[in-house]
Motif scaffolding. Structure first.
Motif, mmCIF file in Angstrom:
data_model
loop_
_atom_site.group_PDB
_atom_site.id
_atom_site.type_symbol
_atom_site.label_atom_id
_atom_site.label_comp_id
_atom_site.label_asym_id
_atom_site.label_seq_id
_atom_site.Cartn_x
_atom_site.Cartn_y
_atom_site.Cartn_z
ATOM 1 N N ASN A 34 0.826 -1.465 0.075
ATOM 2 C CA ASN A 34 -0.176 0.101 -0.078
ATOM 3 C C ASN A 34 0.933 1.407 0.031
ATOM 4 O O ASN A 34 0.737 2.352 0.845
ATOM 5 C CB ASN A 34 -0.780 -0.169 1.254
ATOM 6 C CG ASN A 34 -1.993 -1.114 1.194
ATOM 7 O OD1 ASN A 34 -1.981 -1.819 0.215
ATOM 8 N ND2 ASN A 34 -2.511 -1.314 2.343
ATOM 9 N N SER A 37 -1.006 4.784 0.492
ATOM 10 C CA SER A 37 -1.869 4.843 1.652
ATOM 11 C C SER A 37 -1.332 5.809 2.559
ATOM 12 O O SER A 37 -2.645 7.092 2.543
ATOM 13 C CB SER A 37 -2.149 3.451 2.188
ATOM 14 O OG SER A 37 -1.041 3.069 3.001
ATOM 15 N N ASN A 106 -3.354 -6.577 6.534
ATOM 16 C CA ASN A 106 -3.900 -6.515 4.984
ATOM 17 C C ASN A 106 -4.127 -7.760 4.546
ATOM 18 O O ASN A 106 -4.362 -8.172 3.505
ATOM 19 C CB ASN A 106 -2.550 -5.905 4.262
ATOM 20 C CG ASN A 106 -2.930 -5.270 3.080
ATOM 21 O OD1 ASN A 106 -3.875 -5.167 2.548
ATOM 22 N ND2 ASN A 106 -1.884 -4.625 2.397
ATOM 23 N N ASP A 177 -8.803 -3.566 6.793
ATOM 24 C CA ASP A 177 -8.175 -3.131 5.323
ATOM 25 C C ASP A 177 -8.435 -1.705 5.276
ATOM 26 O O ASP A 177 -8.545 -1.427 4.147
ATOM 27 C CB ASP A 177 -8.324 -3.895 4.158
ATOM 28 C CG ASP A 177 -7.222 -4.568 3.494
ATOM 29 O OD1 ASP A 177 -6.211 -3.923 3.780
ATOM 30 O OD2 ASP A 177 -7.216 -5.218 2.792
ATOM 31 N N ASP A 180 -5.847 -0.277 2.315
ATOM 32 C CA ASP A 180 -6.637 -0.425 0.908
ATOM 33 C C ASP A 180 -7.338 0.554 0.826
ATOM 34 O O ASP A 180 -7.288 1.307 -0.275
ATOM 35 C CB ASP A 180 -7.069 -1.877 0.790
ATOM 36 C CG ASP A 180 -5.837 -2.884 0.636
ATOM 37 O OD1 ASP A 180 -4.829 -2.688 0.912
ATOM 38 O OD2 ASP A 180 -6.555 -4.124 0.000
ATOM 39 N N GLU A 183 -5.410 3.792 -0.404
ATOM 40 C CA GLU A 183 -4.768 3.812 -1.585
ATOM 41 C C GLU A 183 -5.268 4.721 -2.723
ATOM 42 O O GLU A 183 -6.764 5.005 -2.401
ATOM 43 C CB GLU A 183 -4.392 2.670 -1.889
ATOM 44 C CG GLU A 183 -3.479 1.797 -1.293
ATOM 45 C CD GLU A 183 -2.306 1.087 -2.015
ATOM 46 O OE1 GLU A 183 -1.454 1.764 -2.605
ATOM 47 O OE2 GLU A 183 -2.710 -0.027 -2.204
ATOM 48 N N HIS A 188 -7.689 -0.286 -6.136
ATOM 49 C CA HIS A 188 -8.744 -1.127 -5.832
ATOM 50 C C HIS A 188 -9.971 -0.776 -6.626
ATOM 51 O O HIS A 188 -10.849 -1.667 -6.052
ATOM 52 C CB HIS A 188 -8.875 -1.512 -4.223
ATOM 53 C CG HIS A 188 -7.434 -1.587 -3.526
ATOM 54 N ND1 HIS A 188 -7.010 -2.814 -3.823
ATOM 55 C CD2 HIS A 188 -6.780 -0.946 -3.011
ATOM 56 C CE1 HIS A 188 -5.749 -3.052 -3.022
ATOM 57 N NE2 HIS A 188 -5.532 -1.755 -2.529
#
Length: 212
Positions: A34, A37, A106, A177, A180, A183, A188
């Protein structure tokens, strides 16, 4: 020694431009997962909750004396984690002196990280945070506690903590998560409302560090 740690952290927290860091750990897990992030979370916090965090996060190893420069250290990954004796000693001193470690599973880290946390605090159990904990209340309200960002196996998200003298010093976010969700959108393809939820929860964590 603890007084020195506290003074160093206090200087870091009260300086005009704070800096946060990503933990580079050993064991083979992808500590570098990531990559967008933390920069995105910093940008969001500086724009929305009046923080003055340096745009680029640092990278720090758990045994490094530089650990004391950062009031917030983030850790993520999918795999194995191993803390050496030097890592354990330095992390414990850091957390007892007022530092804060956020571990974001994660997916795949859980079986390893729980054993390593126990090395740091053998006499303290991870405690699940209730939905009414202040970290879920301000500045953004999460009435059900930790939000679910990515489904994976569909289990409920849980936030666990280590408390020292009633203060949360280590936060472990599991089945969630958050990273994620922080990010870049194209990584994603999360809907904007999911990313916003993740960023708001991240802002609550940062807000807790600087205000409680």
């Amino acid at each position: 020694m603890k007084k020195i740690y506290y003074i160093l952290l206090l200087i870091s927290i009260t300086s005009y431009s704070q800096e946060i860091a990503l933990l580079k750990y050993s064991g083979g897990g992808d500590w570098y997962a990531n990559p967008t992030s933390l920069p995105n979370l910093i940008r969001y916090c500086n724009a929305n909750i009046n923080t003055k965090i340096k745009p680029k996060p640092a990278t720090v190893e758990p045994s490094s004396p530089d650990l004391l420069s950062y009031p917030f250290v983030h850790m993520t990954g999918h795999g194995n984690v191993v803390f050496s004796e030097a890592d354990v000693s330095n992390l414990k001193n850091y957390l007892l002196a007022g530092g804060f470690l956020h571990i974001d599973d994660n997916y795949g880290m859980d079986q390893y990280i729980r054993k390593e946390i126990k090395k740091i605090f053998p006499n303290n159990d991870l405690v699940e945070l209730p939905a009414n904990h202040i970290i879920f209340q301000k500045p953004y309200l999460f009435p059900s506690g930790l939000p679910k960002i990515h489904e994976h196996d569909g289990k409920r998200p849980q936030a666990f903590g280590i408390f020292i003298e009633n203060k949360l010093v280590l936060l472990y976010t599991y089945e969630c998560d958050l990273g994620d969700g922080w990010e870049d959108p194209e990584v994603h393809n999360d809907p904007i409302e999911v990313r916003e939820k993740a960023l708001k929860m991240g802002a609550n964590i940062i807000n807790y560090i600087f205000n409680y």
